[in-house]
Design a protein around this motif. Structure first.
Motif, PDB file in Angstrom:
ATOM      1  N   ILE A   1      -4.168 -16.648  -6.183  1.00 44.26           N
ATOM      2  CA  ILE A   1      -5.043 -16.117  -7.266  1.00 44.26           C
ATOM      3  C   ILE A   1      -4.149 -15.219  -7.560  1.00 44.26           C
ATOM      4  CG2 ILE A   1      -6.946 -15.568  -7.089  1.00 44.26           C
ATOM      5  CD1 ILE A   1      -5.433 -17.115 -10.469  1.00 44.26           C
ATOM      6  N   GLN A   2      -4.112 -13.752  -6.419  1.00 46.55           N
ATOM      7  CA  GLN A   2      -4.652 -12.486  -6.667  1.00 46.55           C
ATOM      8  C   GLN A   2      -2.811 -11.948  -7.055  1.00 46.55           C
ATOM      9  OE1 GLN A   2      -7.006 -11.634  -2.930  1.00 46.55           O
ATOM     10  NE2 GLN A   2      -7.229  -9.981  -3.614  1.00 46.55           N
ATOM     11  N   ILE A   3      -1.467 -12.637  -7.456  1.00 45.73           N
ATOM     12  CA  ILE A   3      -0.645 -12.135  -8.003  1.00 45.73           C
ATOM     13  C   ILE A   3      -0.143 -13.577  -8.606  1.00 45.73           C
ATOM     14  CG2 ILE A   3       0.116 -11.307  -5.643  1.00 45.73           C
ATOM     15  CD1 ILE A   3       1.776 -13.691  -5.621  1.00 45.73           C
TER      16      ILE A   3
ATOM     17  N   GLY B   1     -13.396  -4.492   1.266  1.00 46.42           N
ATOM     18  CA  GLY B   1     -12.391  -3.839   0.485  1.00 46.42           C
ATOM     19  C   GLY B   1     -11.935  -4.970  -0.438  1.00 46.42           C
ATOM     20  N   CYS B   2     -10.673  -4.974  -1.422  1.00 46.98           N
ATOM     21  CA  CYS B   2     -10.312  -5.945  -1.656  1.00 46.98           C
ATOM     22  C   CYS B   2      -9.146  -5.424  -2.112  1.00 46.98           C
ATOM     23  CB  CYS B   2     -11.126  -7.095  -2.500  1.00 46.98           C
ATOM     24  SG  CYS B   2     -10.621  -8.140  -3.396  1.00 46.98           S
ATOM     25  N   LEU B   3      -7.323  -5.757  -1.761  1.00 48.78           N
ATOM     26  CA  LEU B   3      -6.703  -5.910  -2.882  1.00 48.78           C
ATOM     27  C   LEU B   3      -6.792  -5.133  -4.468  1.00 48.78           C
ATOM     28  CD1 LEU B   3      -3.516  -6.339  -0.703  1.00 48.78           C
ATOM     29  CD2 LEU B   3      -5.354  -4.634  -0.256  1.00 48.78           C
ATOM     30  N   SER B   4      -8.067  -6.178  -4.718  1.00 48.35           N
ATOM     31  CA  SER B   4      -8.229  -6.208  -6.523  1.00 48.35           C
ATOM     32  C   SER B   4      -8.931  -5.399  -6.917  1.00 48.35           C
ATOM     33  CB  SER B   4      -8.200  -7.979  -6.580  1.00 48.35           C
ATOM     34  OG  SER B   4      -7.256  -8.190  -6.722  1.00 48.35           O
TER      35      SER B   4
ATOM     36  N   GLN C   1     -13.243 -16.185   4.084  1.00 44.36           N
ATOM     37  CA  GLN C   1     -14.479 -16.578   3.656  1.00 44.36           C
ATOM     38  C   GLN C   1     -14.374 -15.857   1.959  1.00 44.36           C
ATOM     39  OE1 GLN C   1     -18.782 -17.057   5.142  1.00 44.36           O
ATOM     40  NE2 GLN C   1     -18.070 -17.131   7.095  1.00 44.36           N
ATOM     41  N   HIS C   2     -14.476 -14.716   2.033  1.00 41.78           N
ATOM     42  CA  HIS C   2     -14.037 -13.472   1.262  1.00 41.78           C
ATOM     43  C   HIS C   2     -12.048 -14.073   0.629  1.00 41.78           C
ATOM     44  CE1 HIS C   2     -12.752  -9.012  -0.083  1.00 41.78           C
ATOM     45  NE2 HIS C   2     -11.602 -10.477  -0.581  1.00 41.78           N
ATOM     46  N   GLU C   3     -11.742 -14.700   0.825  1.00 46.45           N
ATOM     47  CA  GLU C   3     -10.374 -15.132   0.297  1.00 46.45           C
ATOM     48  C   GLU C   3     -10.651 -16.630  -0.314  1.00 46.45           C
ATOM     49  OE1 GLU C   3      -7.392 -13.611   0.427  1.00 46.45           O
ATOM     50  OE2 GLU C   3      -9.264 -11.568   1.692  1.00 46.45           O
ATOM     51  N   MET C   4     -11.209 -17.083   0.797  1.00 46.78           N
ATOM     52  CA  MET C   4     -11.720 -18.684  -0.333  1.00 46.78           C
ATOM     53  C   MET C   4     -12.421 -18.218  -1.273  1.00 46.78           C
ATOM     54  SD  MET C   4     -11.189 -20.963   2.255  1.00 46.78           S
ATOM     55  CE  MET C   4     -12.209 -22.086   1.026  1.00 46.78           C
ATOM     56  N   ASP C   5     -13.435 -17.884  -1.305  1.00 50.48           N
ATOM     57  CA  ASP C   5     -14.320 -17.231  -2.690  1.00 50.48           C
ATOM     58  C   ASP C   5     -13.607 -16.591  -3.771  1.00 50.48           C
ATOM     59  OD1 ASP C   5     -16.633 -16.792  -2.196  1.00 50.48           O
ATOM     60  OD2 ASP C   5     -16.988 -15.129  -0.940  1.00 50.48           O
ATOM     61  N   HIS C   6     -11.677 -16.331  -3.804  1.00 51.33           N
ATOM     62  CA  HIS C   6     -10.921 -15.637  -4.661  1.00 51.33           C
ATOM     63  C   HIS C   6     -11.203 -16.714  -5.187  1.00 51.33           C
ATOM     64  CE1 HIS C   6     -10.392 -11.864  -4.716  1.00 51.33           C
ATOM     65  NE2 HIS C   6     -10.657 -11.381  -2.931  1.00 51.33           N
ATOM     66  N   LEU C   7     -10.275 -18.382  -4.553  1.00 55.29           N
ATOM     67  CA  LEU C   7      -9.723 -19.998  -5.381  1.00 55.29           C
ATOM     68  C   LEU C   7     -10.845 -20.350  -6.003  1.00 55.29           C
ATOM     69  CD1 LEU C   7      -8.770 -21.365  -1.578  1.00 55.29           C
ATOM     70  CD2 LEU C   7      -7.392 -19.480  -3.185  1.00 55.29           C
TER      71      LEU C   7
HETATM   72 NI    NI Z   1      -9.932  -9.108  -1.706  1.00 50.17          NI
END
Ligand code: NI
Length: 174
Positions: free
Chosen positions: A50-52, A93-96, A135-141
């Motif tokens: 989703i980040q792309i 941190g986060c790339l978004s 867990q951080h990445e799963m949150d993005h989903l």
């Molecule tokens: Ni992130």
């Protein structure tokens, strides 16, 4: 492979809930290739589709240190199980959410059930950085960003900064 544009908060696409993948085909594999290349080029350790701008339940990660051999992990339709009751704290941190960092508490260990790059079913136990990162990445989903765990005040300061950065980068000075 291609480097794709990473969406930056505030962006409504980042708040979408991603959809499960029916089958891992060449399309998903080439998406994962692009995601990995995009993540490496941005010096990130994790990236969700989703980040792309692609609302599929796909994540790529590589938590190896810079001087170690690259060890990418691909997660399709990941599910988290057996979260530990104990929490650990990392500065995330986060790339978004570029250039912004904050401490977040998350379950210290968990299990992840997922399909790999070849569509093979896998289960791994995660602790430390791997547990936090997945867990951080799963949150993005689910359309969740790490700044959602901060106080309203802290979050609004970060979002204001990001909006300012965006405006200045979108302004052409000729
Ligand atoms: Ni992130």
């Amino acid at each position: 492979m291609a480097i794709r544009e990473i969406l930056i908060e505030p962006n409504r696409v980042l708040r979408q809930v991603s959809k499960p993948v029916d089958k891992v085909t060449k399309d998903e594999q080439s998406l994962m290739d692009d995601m990995l290349e995009t993540m490496y080029s941005a010096n990130g350790i994790g990236l969700a589709a989703i980040q792309i701008g692609v609302p599929k339940r796909i994540i790529v990660m590589d938590i190896s240190k810079n001087d170690q051999k690259k060890t990418p992990i691909y997660f399709v339709n990941p599910v988290i199980k057996n979260k530990n009751k104990e929490f650990s704290t990392y500065e995330e941190g986060c790339l978004s959410v570029p250039n912004q960092f904050a401490e977040v508490d998350r379950p210290a260990t968990c299990e992840i059930e997922y399909l790999d790059y070849y569509g093979k079913h896998k289960i791994i136990k995660a602790n430390g950085l791997l547990a936090t990162c997945i867990q951080h990445e799963m949150d993005h989903l689910e359309g969740i960003l790490f700044i959602d765990y901060l106080s309203k005040l802290k979050k609004s300061i970060i979002v204001k900064k990001l909006s300012k950065q965006k405006k200045s980068s979108e302004t052409l000075v000729i």
